[in-house]
Scaffold this active site. Structure first.
Site, PDB file in Angstrom:
ATOM      1  N   ASN A   9      13.318 -21.607  53.138  1.00  0.00           N
ATOM      2  CA  ASN A   9      14.086 -21.158  54.296  1.00  0.00           C
ATOM      3  C   ASN A   9      13.098 -20.898  55.428  1.00  0.00           C
ATOM      4  OD1 ASN A   9      15.643 -19.775  56.149  1.00  0.00           O
ATOM      5  ND2 ASN A   9      15.960 -17.958  54.865  1.00  0.00           N
ATOM      6  N   LYS A  11      13.763 -20.122  58.425  1.00  0.00           N
ATOM      7  CA  LYS A  11      14.253 -19.129  59.398  1.00  0.00           C
ATOM      8  C   LYS A  11      14.040 -19.672  60.823  1.00  0.00           C
ATOM      9  CE  LYS A  11      13.436 -15.664  55.923  1.00  0.00           C
ATOM     10  NZ  LYS A  11      13.160 -14.273  55.586  1.00  0.00           N
ATOM     11  N   HIS A  93      22.818 -14.793  54.324  1.00  0.00           N
ATOM     12  CA  HIS A  93      21.458 -14.242  54.218  1.00  0.00           C
ATOM     13  C   HIS A  93      21.463 -12.825  54.783  1.00  0.00           C
ATOM     14  CE1 HIS A  93      17.215 -13.592  54.927  1.00  0.00           C
ATOM     15  NE2 HIS A  93      16.982 -14.540  54.045  1.00  0.00           N
ATOM     16  N   GLU A  95      19.544 -11.352  56.678  1.00  0.00           N
ATOM     17  CA  GLU A  95      19.236 -11.278  58.113  1.00  0.00           C
ATOM     18  C   GLU A  95      20.477 -11.598  58.949  1.00  0.00           C
ATOM     19  OE1 GLU A  95      15.763 -13.809  57.976  1.00  0.00           O
ATOM     20  OE2 GLU A  95      14.708 -12.241  56.872  1.00  0.00           O
ATOM     21  N   GLU A 163      18.475 -11.696  46.636  1.00  0.00           N
ATOM     22  CA  GLU A 163      17.345 -11.348  47.492  1.00  0.00           C
ATOM     23  C   GLU A 163      17.404  -9.869  47.849  1.00  0.00           C
ATOM     24  OE1 GLU A 163      15.781 -15.057  49.692  1.00  0.00           O
ATOM     25  OE2 GLU A 163      17.421 -14.255  50.855  1.00  0.00           O
ATOM     26  N   GLY A 169      10.076 -10.717  53.121  1.00  0.00           N
ATOM     27  CA  GLY A 169       9.058 -10.712  54.167  1.00  0.00           C
ATOM     28  C   GLY A 169       8.172  -9.477  54.163  1.00  0.00           C
ATOM     29  N   SER A 207       9.546 -12.496  48.962  1.00  0.00           N
ATOM     30  CA  SER A 207       8.093 -12.524  48.808  1.00  0.00           C
ATOM     31  C   SER A 207       7.615 -13.341  47.604  1.00  0.00           C
ATOM     32  CB  SER A 207       7.538 -11.097  48.763  1.00  0.00           C
ATOM     33  OG  SER A 207       7.836 -10.413  49.976  1.00  0.00           O
TER      34      SER A 207
HETATM   35  P1  PGA Z   1      10.295 -14.270  52.115  1.00  0.00           P
HETATM   36  O1  PGA Z   1      11.814 -14.564  52.553  1.00  0.00           O
HETATM   37  O2  PGA Z   1       9.945 -15.289  51.038  1.00  0.00           O
HETATM   38  O3  PGA Z   1       9.493 -14.497  53.379  1.00  0.00           O
HETATM   39  O4  PGA Z   1      10.235 -12.888  51.614  1.00  0.00           O
HETATM   40  C1  PGA Z   1      12.788 -14.907  51.611  1.00  0.00           C
HETATM   41  C2  PGA Z   1      14.107 -15.152  52.291  1.00  0.00           C
HETATM   42  O5  PGA Z   1      14.470 -14.381  53.197  1.00  0.00           O
HETATM   43  O6  PGA Z   1      14.844 -16.110  51.962  1.00  0.00           O
END
Ligand code: PGA
Length: 249
Positions: A9, A11, A93, A95, A163, A169, A207
């Protein structure tokens, strides 16, 4: 056993210069034994789809509107994304849930739109740190799962991604026990509700890095990963794909 899935992803990252990462990934994984998916920003989907024609790399989107067309300035519909070359779409997601106030009901409508357009929906669920500390993890995750996943979901058109919001992140990864608990609960809920619930893929996200992927992929009911930061460079994502293949992808 379902074919495992390594999903990246990107983003809101990447311009035309970044497409070389997808080319490199395609060259490194010519005969992948797991599915490999990159979800770049929508601006790159069409170019990425053309670049990966005839390779083992799948291209997906990060969101879609619930309607097929209409007066929704700035939005993109599932048929448009499918037309651009996206076979998958990430929906719900955290976010999007946080930045755009998306509810599970909204996500449910988007999943239906994705299915209607012939796309596979990757439905994201996960608790915040506050919810975990209050002992509400399974309530929250199973509530989001039930509310976001439509009745007609199958192992072919739907993937679930667990997640934990606090692990996205942040460099903080859920422990293997935490992952096993939540994935086990999601598996039980899927089996309860869907005839092919044991074949629906459940990804872990938060992560995931080359250094921790193998141990995460060894956990029961982990059928792959949804990777943010470490999917931006083929040099980071390729070892994660290799770890999934080694885990029986
Ligand atoms: P990350 O993000 O691997 O940077 O922690 C995962 C995600 O939000 O899909």
């Amino acid at each position: 056993m379902p074919v495992k899935l390594a999903a990246g992803n990107w983003k809101m990252n990447g311009t035309g210069d970044s497409l070389v990462q997808i080319e490199e990934l395609a060259a490194l994984h010519r005969t992948a034994t797991c599915d490999v998916l990159i979800c770049p920003p929508a601006t790159l989907i069409a170019r990425a789809a053309i670049l990966t024609e005839g390779t083992d790399i799948l291209i997906g989107a990060q969101d879609c509107h619930a309607a097929a067309s209409g007066a929704h300035t700035g939005d993109l519909s599932a048929p448009m994304l499918a037309d651009a070359g996206a076979a998958h779409v990430i929906l719900g997601h955290s976010e999007r849930r946080a930045d755009h106030g998306e509810t599970s009901e909204d996500v449910h409508a988007k999943v239906l739109a994705a299915h209607e357009a012939g796309m596979t929906a990757i439905i994201c669920v996960g608790e915040t740190l506050e919810e975990r500390e209050a002992g509400r993890t399974l309530d929250v995750v199973l509530g989001q799962l039930a509310g976001s996943t439509p009745e007609a979901a199958t192992a072919g058109n739907t993937v679930i991604a667990y997640e934990p919001v606090w692990a996205i992140g942040t460099g903080k990864v859920a422990t293997l026990d935490q992952i096993a608990d939540v994935h086990g609960a999601i598996r039980a809920a899927l089996k309860d509700r869907f005839a092919d619930g044991d074949a629906m893929r459940i990804l872990y996200g938060g992560s995931v890095k080359p250094g921790n992927a193998a141990e995460i992929f060894a956990v029961d009911n982990v059928d792959g990963a949804l990777v943010g930061g470490a999917s931006l460079k083929s040099a980071d994502f390729s070892p994660i794909v290799a770890a999934l293949e080694a885990a029986g992808g």
